[in-house]
Design an enzyme around this catalytic site. Structure first.
Site, mmCIF file in Angstrom:
data_model
loop_
_atom_site.group_PDB
_atom_site.id
_atom_site.type_symbol
_atom_site.label_atom_id
_atom_site.label_comp_id
_atom_site.label_asym_id
_atom_site.label_seq_id
_atom_site.Cartn_x
_atom_site.Cartn_y
_atom_site.Cartn_z
ATOM 1 N N ARG A 128 0.824 -1.216 0.000
ATOM 2 C CA ARG A 128 0.000 0.000 0.000
ATOM 3 C C ARG A 128 0.855 1.262 0.000
ATOM 4 O O ARG A 128 0.479 2.280 -0.568
ATOM 5 C CB ARG A 128 -0.924 -0.003 1.213
ATOM 6 C CG ARG A 128 -2.013 -1.060 1.169
ATOM 7 C CD ARG A 128 -2.993 -0.870 2.321
ATOM 8 N NE ARG A 128 -4.060 -1.840 2.273
ATOM 9 C CZ ARG A 128 -4.015 -3.025 2.874
ATOM 10 N NH1 ARG A 128 -2.945 -3.379 3.561
ATOM 11 N NH2 ARG A 128 -5.033 -3.868 2.779
ATOM 12 N N GLY B 241 2.830 -11.185 20.597
ATOM 13 C CA GLY B 241 2.656 -11.196 19.148
ATOM 14 C C GLY B 241 1.817 -12.335 18.623
ATOM 15 O O GLY B 241 1.691 -12.513 17.406
ATOM 16 N N ASP C 42 -11.640 -16.942 12.506
ATOM 17 C CA ASP C 42 -10.488 -17.529 11.835
ATOM 18 C C ASP C 42 -10.637 -19.050 11.752
ATOM 19 O O ASP C 42 -10.446 -19.645 10.685
ATOM 20 C CB ASP C 42 -9.215 -17.159 12.601
ATOM 21 C CG ASP C 42 -7.980 -17.822 12.040
ATOM 22 O OD1 ASP C 42 -7.409 -17.306 11.073
ATOM 23 O OD2 ASP C 42 -7.583 -18.886 12.579
ATOM 24 N N LYS D 218 -11.199 -21.790 8.370
ATOM 25 C CA LYS D 218 -10.381 -22.978 8.154
ATOM 26 C C LYS D 218 -11.232 -24.246 8.166
ATOM 27 O O LYS D 218 -10.977 -25.179 7.389
ATOM 28 C CB LYS D 218 -9.300 -23.045 9.229
ATOM 29 C CG LYS D 218 -8.300 -21.894 9.142
ATOM 30 C CD LYS D 218 -7.377 -21.842 10.340
ATOM 31 C CE LYS D 218 -6.411 -20.669 10.259
ATOM 32 N NZ LYS D 218 -5.562 -20.533 11.464
#
Length: 453
Positions: A49, A189, A203, A207
């Site tokens: 971007r 993280g 999520d 899957k």
């Protein structure tokens, strides 16, 4: 940028954590990759971007471009790791239209609109590979898609979201509350600043849709997947799980279910149920020992039996490993000829709601502590054809937050923990509704499914 004759031109869409690792592997392992493919892989551009954002030194600024539309028309293989539905979908369709093979890690796009990509790739005669879309570095998509193509898969069950597994694991091993565990996952993280996609099960549902489609040769969209996240899991649930020999995991389950038929009638066509929800897993089950941000998936097939896939399900390097595996495969097809499998949907089985799934419930009730209560509860279960396996009863705890119906203080109350035998989810849910309406039941404290027993 000039490309040597005979090289396979690779375009990369996205240069975040995963994209940077993909670029690193392409740029630093060129000789090894060329030996495996039979030609060099030349990275012709990376779409971003903003080209002015500071990046890892491994990424040559000359490769960066904001013109993704043009980039995908100059490549033989387009790798998409930008995520989201748009502009990823449009860019991949444009790449396919121009004859490029596509490798994507975008589970949200495949779960929402995979058939559009499959159809476009099939019509154009190009590869569409997506190993990294489910369980990161774990080789799972290809075994289900190809290795088990000659078998009949009956069930896929596992942990496919590392963030929620880390959170639940910390609640179990360190006694953290959910919000504390989520914050810790963010600091390490494992979780995004906005963890909604993980903790609310989006999520994992994407899957589950992908795995169900592959395993049962039937189109299953993410909207077909029953989804429950982990936001309602409490420290008390975790404690009760430990007492009863279980651990709580967020599971993705896709399975064949046999239709209910009348006695003596011929069996009907099985259907597919896909679901994501927290579940109690016995401590002696291998999934109970999956800690931290790891993933593990069981695949059950008629001939192969039970297979387990385990490893790191997220992170830049593990996901990039899966991406590069796909890149090598589709590039080799370019060099040597051939094409990977197309969408397999020949079965076209009906897709059912979670009500048709066979499962077990653990129901935690706060009830009046007097004779006859347990009999009333048992009668409600029996009325729906649900058999009780075990019952635990004890005095209700007086500490902790207030419970609905207990405004009068501790009073004469007790806790009952009921574990059922296997039954249809719809019957189990109806039973819980009826039990919750009994005058002797002050509150339904929690309901958790039991899997893997």
């Amino acid at each position: 940028m000039a490309v040597p004759d005979g090289a396979v031109r690779v375009a990369l869409l996205g240069c975040g954590v995963v994209g940077t690792e993909v670029a690193r592997l392409l740029l630093t392992q060129g000789d090894d990759l060329a030996a495996r493919v039979g030609a060099r892989l030349d990275l012709v551009g990376i779409a971003v971007r903003d080209t002015s954002v500071p990046r890892d030194p491994v990424v040559d600024p000359a490769l960066l471009t904001t013109d993704a539309e043009d980039l995908v028309t100059r490549a033989d293989v387009v790798v998409e790791v930008m995520g989201g539905l748009e502009p990823a979908r449009g860019l991949l369709l444009r790449a396919i239209e121009h004859g490029a093979a596509v490798v994507t890690a975008n589970k949200a796009l495949l779960g929402a609109d995979g058939p559009t990509l499959y159809a476009a790739a099939d019509q154009a005669g190009v590869d569409l590979y997506f190993e990294a879309a489910v369980a990161g570095a774990i080789p799972l998509v290809r075994p289900v898609r190809e290795s088990l193509a000659g078998d009949r898969v009956t069930r896929v069950l596992g942990i496919v979201n590392g963030t929620t597994n880390y959170v639940l694991d910390q609640m179990t091993t360190s006694g953290l509350e959910l919000d504390q565990a989520v914050k810790q996952a963010q600091e390490l993280g494992y979780a995004e600043a906005d963890p909604t996609a993980d903790v609310e099960g989006y999520d994992a549902a994407a899957k589950a849709a992908i795995l169900a489609s592959l395993a049962f040769h039937t189109r299953v969209a993410v909207d077909d997947v029953h989804r429950e996240g982990i936001l309602d899991v409490t420290a008390d649930d975790v404690a009760w799980a430990r007492r009863t020999g279980h651990v709580i995991k967020l599971l993705a389950i896709a399975e064949l279910v046999e239709p209910e038929g009348t006695e003596g009638a011929a069996p009907g066509v099985p259907g597919v149920v896909a679901r994501v929800h927290p579940a109690l897993v016995p401590l002696d089950h291998p999934l109970a020992g999956v800690h931290g941000a790891f993933n593990a998936v069981f695949v059950e097939a008629q001939a192969a039996g039970e297979l387990m896939f385990y490893g790191r399900g997220a992170g830049g390097a593990p996901t990039a490993s899966a991406v590069l595996g796909d890149v090598v495969t589709v590039a080799r097809h370019r060099v040597l000829g051939g094409k990977g499998p197309v969408e397999s949907r020949y079965a076209e089985l009906p897709v059912h709601g979670v009500g048709e799934a066979l499962t077990r419930y653990q129901v935690h009730l706060r009830v009046e502590d007097r004779p006859g209560v347990l009999a009333q509860v048992a009668q409600a279960f029996a009325a729906h054809g649900v058999s009780i396996e075990t019952v635990r009863q004890g005095r209700a705890a007086t500490d902790g937050p207030p419970v609905a119906g207990d405004a009068d203080g501790a009073g004469d109350r007790a806790d009952i923990l009921v574990v059922t035998h296997q039954a249809r989810d719809a019957d189990l849910a109806a039973t819980v509704t009826e039990v919750g309406a009994l005058l002797v039941v002050r509150s339904v404290l929690s309901v958790l499914r039991v899997e893997g027993a």
